[in-house]
Design a protein around this motif. Structure first.
Motif, PDB file in Angstrom:
ATOM      1  N   ILE A  40       0.903  -1.236   0.112  1.00  0.00           N
ATOM      2  CA  ILE A  40      -0.023  -0.048  -0.015  1.00  0.00           C
ATOM      3  C   ILE A  40       0.896   1.244  -0.103  1.00  0.00           C
ATOM      4  O   ILE A  40       0.730   2.291  -0.628  1.00  0.00           O
ATOM      5  N   VAL A  62      -2.664   5.045   6.917  1.00  0.00           N
ATOM      6  CA  VAL A  62      -2.974   4.394   5.986  1.00  0.00           C
ATOM      7  C   VAL A  62      -4.345   3.398   6.557  1.00  0.00           C
ATOM      8  O   VAL A  62      -5.435   3.353   5.740  1.00  0.00           O
ATOM      9  N   TRP A 109      -7.052   5.903   5.716  1.00  0.00           N
ATOM     10  CA  TRP A 109      -7.679   5.572   4.457  1.00  0.00           C
ATOM     11  C   TRP A 109      -8.590   4.495   4.471  1.00  0.00           C
ATOM     12  O   TRP A 109      -9.657   4.741   3.653  1.00  0.00           O
ATOM     13  N   TYR A 110      -8.093   3.422   4.894  1.00  0.00           N
ATOM     14  CA  TYR A 110      -8.960   2.279   5.057  1.00  0.00           C
ATOM     15  C   TYR A 110     -10.507   2.630   5.518  1.00  0.00           C
ATOM     16  O   TYR A 110     -11.406   2.124   5.095  1.00  0.00           O
ATOM     17  N   LEU A 168      -9.197   3.206   0.630  1.00  0.00           N
ATOM     18  CA  LEU A 168      -8.516   2.141   0.469  1.00  0.00           C
ATOM     19  C   LEU A 168      -9.150   0.747   0.339  1.00  0.00           C
ATOM     20  O   LEU A 168      -9.952   0.716   1.199  1.00  0.00           O
ATOM     21  N   VAL A 202      -3.987  -3.087  -5.163  1.00  0.00           N
ATOM     22  CA  VAL A 202      -4.446  -2.024  -4.141  1.00  0.00           C
ATOM     23  C   VAL A 202      -5.045  -1.024  -4.933  1.00  0.00           C
ATOM     24  O   VAL A 202      -4.523  -0.470  -5.679  1.00  0.00           O
ATOM     25  N   PHE A 233      -6.490   2.837  -4.427  1.00  0.00           N
ATOM     26  CA  PHE A 233      -6.596   3.903  -3.655  1.00  0.00           C
ATOM     27  C   PHE A 233      -7.159   5.212  -4.334  1.00  0.00           C
ATOM     28  O   PHE A 233      -6.803   5.522  -5.489  1.00  0.00           O
TER      29      PHE A 233
END
Length: 218
Positions: A152, A183, A186-187, A192, A199, A201
């Motif tokens: 990622i 990160v 983001w998820y 994400l 991956v 994004f």
């Protein structure tokens, strides 16, 4: 958007877990750490969990006669929290394929090297011994290949001529505390995801080396 439920797996000090807890408390992550689970009863990360009023759970791998039986108990405990994401933060266990597949696309790991360089242990000394000028950390989705899941993001540090394994580890850890909560944020915000082992994004497919934290403004 409802906060995502996070379960963190740890084996030791838990400095990355602490960074994630604090990012949730400050609402930088739209998530809630529901439990911190360790395979080692003495892991300091469990104390961090208790201090933050988070469930601190030990599942001692030494009490199980096989990797499969341990992972079965671990999966049952994780599932009891109905997590949206499972975060490995210094969890020093090789997971069985069945458990990994059960959480496909929902489990993240951070590894202290610029993958695919130096999977496994002793990454800092290996980078020094190889004469590298750069080192760092990588965050990836967990797959059955050890430290081999889709990357990622990565963060870099420079290796100085006088660096030791210990000093380099400290440099990398400082960067990890920034990039891992980012990160996870983001998820949890839906930016994400893992799709067909790639991956995604912001609805774009990333390159196999992911995003470089040092060069990109997020």
């Amino acid at each position: 958007m409802q906060n995502k439920r996070i379960v963190i797996l740890v084996s030791g000090n838990g400095s990355n877990a602490q960074a994630i807890i604090e990012a949730c408390q400050s609402n930088d992550i739209r998530g809630e750490v529901c439990a911190i689970i360790s395979n080692r009863p003495t892991a300091f990360a469990l104390q961090r969990a208790k201090k933050a009023d988070i469930d601190a759970i030990t599942i001692d791998h030494k009490a199980y006669d096989s990797r499969e039986s341990f992972d079965h108990a671990l999966q049952n405990k994780i599932d009891a929290y109905c997590p949206d994401i499972i975060v490995l933060a210094g969890f020093m266990r090789i997971l069985t394929p069945g458990l990994v597949k059960h959480y496909h696309g929902k489990m993240l790991n951070i590894h202290p090297s610029l993958l695919p360089l130096y999977p496994g242990l002793n990454t800092h000394q290996r980078a020094i011994d190889n004469g590298d000028i750069k080192h760092g950390a990588s965050i990836h989705f967990v797959t059955c290949e050890l430290d081999g899941g889709p990357i990622i993001a990565q963060t870099e540090v420079s290796i100085s001529p006088d660096d030791t394994s210990e000093s380099l580890a400290k440099k990398v850890a400082q960067r990890e505390w920034d990039i891992y909560p980012l990160v996870i944020a983001w998820y949890c915000s839906g930016r994400l995801r893992l799709e067909d082992d790639s991956v995604i994004f912001d609805d774009e497919k990333l390159s196999r080396n992911g995003l470089l934290h040092n060069e990109v403004t997020f």
